[in-house]
Design a protein around this motif. Structure first.
Motif, mmCIF file in Angstrom:
data_model
loop_
_atom_site.group_PDB
_atom_site.id
_atom_site.type_symbol
_atom_site.label_atom_id
_atom_site.label_comp_id
_atom_site.label_asym_id
_atom_site.label_seq_id
_atom_site.Cartn_x
_atom_site.Cartn_y
_atom_site.Cartn_z
ATOM 1 N N TYR A 30 2.121 0.875 -5.895
ATOM 2 C CA TYR A 30 1.124 1.936 -5.271
ATOM 3 C C TYR A 30 1.250 1.872 -3.704
ATOM 4 N N ARG A 32 2.500 1.812 -0.073
ATOM 5 C CA ARG A 32 3.833 1.746 0.518
ATOM 6 C C ARG A 32 4.761 1.021 -0.577
ATOM 7 N N HIS A 101 -2.065 8.222 0.884
ATOM 8 C CA HIS A 101 -0.617 8.388 1.000
ATOM 9 C C HIS A 101 -0.312 9.540 0.444
ATOM 10 N N ASN A 158 -13.799 -7.324 4.920
ATOM 11 C CA ASN A 158 -13.217 -6.350 4.147
ATOM 12 C C ASN A 158 -13.574 -5.045 4.871
ATOM 13 N N ASP A 162 -10.723 -2.545 6.476
ATOM 14 C CA ASP A 162 -10.561 -1.257 5.728
ATOM 15 C C ASP A 162 -10.810 -0.125 6.873
ATOM 16 N N TYR A 176 2.617 4.620 8.424
ATOM 17 C CA TYR A 176 2.143 3.475 8.696
ATOM 18 C C TYR A 176 2.187 3.010 9.960
ATOM 19 N N LYS A 177 1.152 2.453 10.574
ATOM 20 C CA LYS A 177 1.262 1.893 12.128
ATOM 21 C C LYS A 177 0.973 0.238 11.826
ATOM 22 N N TYR A 192 -7.666 -7.930 2.629
ATOM 23 C CA TYR A 192 -7.522 -8.666 1.243
ATOM 24 C C TYR A 192 -8.411 -10.032 1.354
ATOM 25 N N GLU A 195 -11.871 -9.485 0.855
ATOM 26 C CA GLU A 195 -12.100 -9.245 -0.490
ATOM 27 C C GLU A 195 -12.030 -10.659 -1.276
ATOM 28 N N TYR A 233 5.975 -5.215 6.602
ATOM 29 C CA TYR A 233 5.620 -5.103 8.152
ATOM 30 C C TYR A 233 6.854 -5.431 8.927
HETATM 31 P P1 NDP Z 1 -4.047 -1.466 1.687
HETATM 32 O O1 NDP Z 1 -4.382 -2.357 2.569
HETATM 33 O O2 NDP Z 1 -2.857 -1.507 1.015
HETATM 34 O O3 NDP Z 1 -4.500 0.013 1.901
HETATM 35 C C1 NDP Z 1 -5.662 0.495 2.260
HETATM 36 C C2 NDP Z 1 -5.686 1.943 2.784
HETATM 37 O O4 NDP Z 1 -5.243 1.875 4.249
HETATM 38 C C3 NDP Z 1 -4.626 2.913 1.970
HETATM 39 O O5 NDP Z 1 -5.229 4.244 2.131
HETATM 40 C C4 NDP Z 1 -3.379 2.641 2.783
HETATM 41 O O6 NDP Z 1 -2.532 3.924 2.577
HETATM 42 C C5 NDP Z 1 -3.860 2.535 4.273
HETATM 43 N N1 NDP Z 1 -2.897 1.817 5.232
HETATM 44 C C6 NDP Z 1 -2.623 0.363 4.648
HETATM 45 N N2 NDP Z 1 -1.847 0.010 5.776
HETATM 46 C C7 NDP Z 1 -1.843 0.801 6.865
HETATM 47 C C8 NDP Z 1 -1.101 1.080 7.875
HETATM 48 N N3 NDP Z 1 -0.253 0.079 8.326
HETATM 49 N N4 NDP Z 1 -1.166 2.259 8.637
HETATM 50 C C9 NDP Z 1 -1.708 3.160 8.161
HETATM 51 N N5 NDP Z 1 -2.477 3.217 6.938
HETATM 52 C C10 NDP Z 1 -2.389 1.920 6.237
HETATM 53 O O7 NDP Z 1 -5.300 -1.614 0.611
HETATM 54 P P2 NDP Z 1 -5.283 -1.182 -1.009
HETATM 55 O O8 NDP Z 1 -5.043 0.211 -1.153
HETATM 56 O O9 NDP Z 1 -4.369 -2.092 -1.838
HETATM 57 O O10 NDP Z 1 -6.894 -1.772 -1.320
HETATM 58 C C11 NDP Z 1 -7.917 -0.989 -0.715
HETATM 59 C C12 NDP Z 1 -9.457 -1.749 -0.986
HETATM 60 O O11 NDP Z 1 -9.301 -2.172 -2.080
HETATM 61 C C13 NDP Z 1 -9.170 -3.094 -0.141
HETATM 62 O O12 NDP Z 1 -10.396 -3.414 0.468
HETATM 63 C C14 NDP Z 1 -8.964 -4.185 -1.128
HETATM 64 O O13 NDP Z 1 -9.410 -5.402 -0.951
HETATM 65 C C15 NDP Z 1 -9.612 -3.766 -2.176
HETATM 66 N N6 NDP Z 1 -8.952 -3.768 -3.603
HETATM 67 C C16 NDP Z 1 -9.501 -4.868 -4.268
HETATM 68 C C17 NDP Z 1 -8.869 -5.496 -5.585
HETATM 69 C C18 NDP Z 1 -9.589 -6.529 -6.038
HETATM 70 O O14 NDP Z 1 -8.949 -7.202 -6.980
HETATM 71 N N7 NDP Z 1 -10.807 -7.099 -6.111
HETATM 72 C C19 NDP Z 1 -7.780 -4.959 -5.879
HETATM 73 C C20 NDP Z 1 -7.199 -4.090 -5.146
HETATM 74 C C21 NDP Z 1 -7.855 -3.439 -3.971
HETATM 75 P P3 NDP Z 1 -1.490 3.939 1.522
HETATM 76 O O15 NDP Z 1 -2.211 3.985 0.208
HETATM 77 O O16 NDP Z 1 -0.826 4.996 1.816
HETATM 78 O O17 NDP Z 1 -0.562 2.605 1.699
#
Ligand code: NDP
Length: 252
Positions: A30, A32, A101, A158, A162, A176-177, A192, A195, A233
């Motif tokens: 899911y 990237r 995304h 966290n 976020d 992505y940036k 993460y 979290e 990255y």
């Molecule tokens: P990510 O860091 O992969 O993505 C978070 C959001 O930011 C997404 O919408 C993503 O878009 C966007 N994003 C990420 N990096 C960039 C970037 N460099 N530039 C622009 N946009 C970016 O996190 P997750 O989606 O995996 O998780 C979201 C939250 O849920 C987090 O706080 C995580 O800790 C929590 N979580 C907790 C879990 C647990 O086991 N307790 C399990 C999974 C998540 P896109 O979707 O397009 O990549």
């Protein structure tokens, strides 16, 4: 019922090990890591709402069922309030804030997440209601106080991280940036890291097997994903900061 609780908590711990082993080789597809994969998806916001909400209603429903809505200590009500507050944010407010995304979220991931979160919400609520130490004067115990401080610090990291990611798409873009500011100056997966700290704090606050199993699952799930994000990255941004680690500042 106690046997069911122990079996399901054991299952959670096994899933932690299994998730760690599989996602170390191939990240869960899911965000990237989905790019190009031919799978059926749901819009990201709807997906998060559907699969994260069981943590809210499974925990809340189980807690209220076993305590009959009143028969609980102050420590148990405090843990109930903290869990529900976190998942009100994660399941409802976070999906509304996120800028997802364009490719959406895979249906298989929604189904797995829904089932996992039902299981996790149930075992954690069962543990909070039935642990004898939590029914007594637990609020002043050093484990509760230290765990609370750790959990709140993790939650703040966290949430802040976020928020930094969400703002990267404030201009309406979907790509992505390089994230800047906060703990992102030290690691690629600052959200993460927060979290993981949060759920380690919860495990300490509750001193239950279910709390420990969920902390283990969070590490097993997010540590390999943090490594994958970091590699991604570095592969996509030639100017990516060289001294930035993947997950733990200065270490990993
Ligand atoms: P990510 O860091 O992969 O993505 C978070 C959001 O930011 C997404 O919408 C993503 O878009 C966007 N994003 C990420 N990096 C960039 C970037 N460099 N530039 C622009 N946009 C970016 O996190 P997750 O989606 O995996 O998780 C979201 C939250 O849920 C987090 O706080 C995580 O800790 C929590 N979580 C907790 C879990 C647990 O086991 N307790 C399990 C999974 C998540 P896109 O979707 O397009 O990549």
């Amino acid at each position: 019922m106690e046997t069911l609780y122990l079996s399901l908590t054991g299952l959670l711990a096994l899933m932690a090990v299994g998730t760690f082993a599989t996602t170390l080789r191939k990240p869960t597809p899911y965000g990237r890591h989905l790019q190009g994969a031919p799978v059926r998806t749901l819009p990201s916001r709807a997906a998060w709402l559907i699969f994260a909400s069981p943590e809210w209603f499974a925990f809340g429903g189980t807690f209220l069922w076993f305590t009959h809505g009143a028969d609980a200590s102050v420590a148990q009500w405090t843990l109930f309030a903290l869990w529900q507050a976190h998942y009100t944010h994660r399941a409802i407010l976070y999906p509304l804030r996120m800028r997802g995304h364009a490719a959406g979220f895979p249906l298989s991931g929604v189904a797995f997440g829904f089932a996992f979160n039902c299981l996790n919400g149930w075992v954690n609520a069962y543990a909070v209601v039935h642990a004898p130490h939590l029914a007594a004067a637990w609020l002043g115990h050093p484990a509760f106080l230290a765990g609370l401080v750790i959990a709140l610090a993790g939650w703040a990291i966290n949430f802040h991280s976020d928020t930094i990611l969400i703002r990267l798409r404030a201009d309406g873009s979907t790509g992505y940036k390089i994230p800047r500011g906060g703990l992102f100056e030290r690691v690629s997966a600052a959200n993460y890291f927060g979290e993981i700290v949060l759920w380690c704090g919860w495990a300490l606050m509750t001193c239950t097997l279910a709390g420990a199993a969920f902390a283990l699952f969070t590490i097993g799930n997010l540590a390999p994903r943090a490594l994958s994000h970091h590699r991604w990255y570095r592969a996509h941004f030639p100017d990516y900061p060289r001294d930035r680690k993947a997950l733990i500042p200065h270490i990993l």
